[in-house]
Every structure is written in C-alpha cells, then in structure tokens.
Design a protein around this motif. Structure first.
Motif: not given
Length: 470
Positions: A355-368, A393-408
């Motif tokens: 929809r072309g919306i540009e969101p603000s997303v949390v960038n200081d919570q880190i996980g997978r 424990n069971l999440s996906n593998e890979g480098a941890p990211q913030s919610w903002a990283d994932i949104a990007a």
C-alpha cells in the motif's frame, strides 16, 4: 528340565521390534526356589520400558499340550512362567514394516518376555500344571476386547513349529476360527492429538501430518481446553502423544484484567489439566513455549536459563513451562517471533509495503524469526527420533535481526526500498501507549536441538519463500 539357578539378569533382543526376552536370576536350595519376577528399578535400568503395570493375571493349564491362541491386545505385557514350561510364539500384528515377523522360544520359570501392544502372544504348555503369568499396563474391560487382533495358530506364513501338533493339542473353538495373516487387520498405532490445530502452528502441523491417520487434530470447537468434561470424554488409552499448540498470545491484552484471567486460563490452568492427563496415562506431552519467559538481559538464551518473565503473558508461559516440566515424558519447544499461516508481523509489513506505507518499526529488540513449518518439523523430529525429554530452543537459523531489519527485508523482497522503513526505539514506538514489557534480546541458543539432529533453515531463506508463496 530343571530350572537354571543364579543366572544374571540379562536382556536379549528378538526379531520383533520391542519384544525383549529376559533371563531372570532364580535362587534355589533344598526347599525350592525364589525369583524377583518383576523388579522395576533393575529392569528399567536394563532397558525395559517403564510400562507401569496395573493388573496381574495368571493362566493355569492342567495338561501339557494346552495351546492358547495368537491374541494381540491393546496394552503392553510382561510375561513369565510361574511353574512348568511353555513353548511361546509371538507374531507382530502391528501396522508397519515388521508386520508378520515371528519369534518363538521355550520358557521356564527363569525367563520372562516383554510384549508391546499389538504383538500377538500365544503359548503351548510342555509340562502338566503350568502357570503362565501376565503383568499388563491397562485394566481389562469388555470394550477393550473390540480392539484385539487375532491370528490363526496354523497360519502358513507364520509357519510356527508347534512341539505338539495342533491336531493333537487342546485348543478352543474360537482360536481355531481366527483368520490367516492375509485377512488380519493390523493393529493401528496409538494416536497423536494436536490441540490448537487452527492456529498458525496447528495449521503447519496439519500440513506436515496430512494423510497420517494416526494424528488427530482438534481446534477450539473440537476440544475445549477449559472444559473438564472435554478431558473426561476422551479415551486417553488410545493416545500416545499430545502436542499442545494452543495458547493465549495477545501480549498487550494480557495486561488487562480480563486478558490476565484469559491468559492464565489458557496458558496455565489448561496446561495443568494436560500435564495431569499425560502423567495419569503415561503420554508424551509436547508443549510450545516462548522467548517471553525471559527478561532479555542475556545475550544468548539457553534452555537451562532461569525463567525471568516481564509481563503477564510471559509469566503465564513460564508457569506453563514449570507445570509441563514435571511430566516424566515431555518436550518443551521454546520459540520466538512465530510466523505462519495467519495474521503476523511479516504479513502486516508486506501489506504495508503493497500500500506504499512507510512504517516506523522497533530497532532495539533483537531475535530470530521462527517459521511454523520448521517448528512443526522440529517437533516431529524430536518425537520420531526419541530424543531425550526436556526443553529445546527452536527458531530459524541465521544472523539475529531487529524487527526493523526484518521489515526492511520484507520491503526489499516486495520490490520496495529498504529506506521506506524507519527504525525507532521501543520507548519511542510505544510512547503514550499501555503495553506489556518486552524482552529486548530474544536470541535462542540452538546448539541443543542441533545436537539432537535437527538444523532448521535460515530465517532469510524461509522469509523469501514465505513471501513468494504469498
């Protein structure tokens, strides 16, 4: 044939999976003999399943040549001879690759054999006044007779070499009429019940086990976890495993009075009923947990980290974990940031991008991210491999990211610019709002489940596939 005294307690595998023959120490003198016919601690240490017998039966047979038919019963049995001798014959009548496998042996009072549910048991006495004893782990009932499976004693494919020919032996008319192997309906395995089957993980489990008739699925309408009647109405003797994919997950709503009560009801009280059911019926209980049981102050959360929840939701999940941990046969599968079929963070971001919306997303919570297909596959792996019980424990593998990283990432994979996403702190994002506290670090250590033989896909690969599938 005299009894051999003072043998060492020894287990012998047989061609039928789960059927184990035991030598028992028998101690004798001029007065007679004594044996420990069933000694739980020693036999469990030797590898005998802790099958929790509840009934002891004895079959007395006056004459040699008495033959009792091949009956597969819906419970486990530990069988031994009290007096006399027998020729025993066992045939696997369970569904599976070993269907029709045969094992025979002569037994006296110094031996015993463990027979799992669904394996046909028969014997022929080789001495007068022979007593044959059974320990079983379920109470006999008239209803249970309908679950028996039978095989004819003279079946040609089993080709059992009876010491006393059947035409000379003492048989019942019923045993003479039992079917040949080609007409036997194999005994199905005990069932797995998936609860919460309409949620994101439940849907993934439905897809994973599609076509497997041994797995049942129950959503909220089929099984009300808050109802004692729902538990009482279920015949738990027909089940081996419960997978609990149901939970109250409205993190912020749980902070309200009504939400708090609902969260405790679903995540603690219902789980306590499940735990009690699992203990009473010796079931495996698989329970799905959350990174919210931690306060997020550790850089990497291991399975043995002390629980330290911040908000009501996390407190209820932690309490549920504590309840499940007392079940002898349990798996607690701890996940973070779950993504599956339904409304979730990735779907919301993809919709905003479209929809072309540009969101603000949390960038200081880190996980997978934890994609439900990998959670489901990990659960099946633990069950099928018989991994040691406990927490994984069971999440996906890979480098941890913030919610903002994932949104990007979502924006980029959707053909939009990563710069459309603006990172903000948790404090900024929730300023002026009444919300639950959240752990800032949700990174789960995956070493334990990897050591158990399961390595999930990377979150990046799963995210790309997820968005491509739409």
């Amino acid at each position: 044939m005299s009894i051999e005294f003072s043998k060492k307690l020894t287990a012998h595998e047989t061609p039928i999976p789960g059927v184990v023959l035991y030598d028992l120490p028998v101690h004798g003198d001029n007065r007679g003999w004594f044996k420990e016919n069933w000694q739980r601690e020693k036999m469990v240490a030797l590898g005998l399943p802790d099958f929790r017998p509840v009934q002891n039966n004895i079959s007395f047979n006056e004459k040699a040549g008495t033959t009792r038919g091949i009956h597969a019963e819906p419970w486990d049995k530990f069988i031994s001879v009290a007096t006399g001798r027998i020729f025993g014959a066992w045939v696997d009548l369970r569904e599976g690759a070993s269907f029709g496998a045969v094992f025979t042996a002569e037994l006296d009072a110094s031996q015993a054999i463990f027979i799992p549910r669904g394996v046909g048991n028969a014997f022929q006495t080789l001495a007068d006044n022979t007593a044959y004893t059974y320990l079983v782990n379920d109470h006999w009932s008239a209803d249970a007779q309908g679950q028996y499976t039978f095989l004819n004693l003279a079946d040609e494919s089993a080709a059992i070499a009876w010491p006393v020919p059947l035409e000379e032996a003492e048989l019942s008319d019923k045993d003479k009429a039992h079917p040949r192997l080609g007409d036997v309906v194999p005994m199905p395995p005990k069932k797995t019940l998936v609860l919460g089957a309409d949620g994101q993980l439940g849907k993934a489990l439905r897809e994973l086990y599609d076509g497997d008739t041994s797995v049942e699925f129950a959503g909220r309408t089929e099984f009300d976890l808050g109802s004692a009647d729902a538990f009482a109405a279920r015949n738990w003797k027909n089940y081996s495993t419960i997978i609990n994919a149901a939970a109250y997950t409205a993190v912020d709503a749980a902070e309200s009075g009504q939400g708090r009560a609902a969260a405790w009801a679903a995540n603690v009280s219902a789980v306590a009923r499940l735990a009690r059911t699992a203990v009473e019926h010796d079931l495996v209980l698989v329970h799905v947990s959350s990174d919210y049981v931690f306060d997020g102050t550790q850089e990497l959360h291991t399975e043995d980290e002390p629980l330290s929840p911040l908000g009501v939701y996390g407190q209820t999940k932690a309490a549920g974990d504590a309840v499940v941990s007392v079940v002898p046969r349990h798996y607690i599968v701890r996940t973070s940031w779950v993504i599956g079929e339904g409304n979730n963070f990735v779907r919301i971001m993809a919709s905003l991008a479209g929809r072309g919306i540009e969101p603000s997303v949390v960038n200081d919570q880190i996980g997978r991210l934890s994609f439900t297909e990998d959670i489901a596959a990990g659960i099946r792996h633990l069950l099928e491999t018989g991994a040691p019980f406990g927490t994984y424990n069971l999440s996906n593998e890979g480098a941890p990211q913030s919610w903002a990283d994932i949104a990007a990432d979502v924006y980029e994979l959707s053909g939009k610019s990563r710069d459309a996403v603006t990172g903000v702190s948790t404090e900024e994002y929730f300023r002026g709002k009444s919300v639950a506290p959240r752990p800032v670090n949700s990174i789960l250590d995956l070493a334990k489940i990897a050591a158990a033989g399961f390595v999930p896909a990377t979150a990046a690969d799963r995210l790309q596939t997820y968005l491509t599938k739409g």
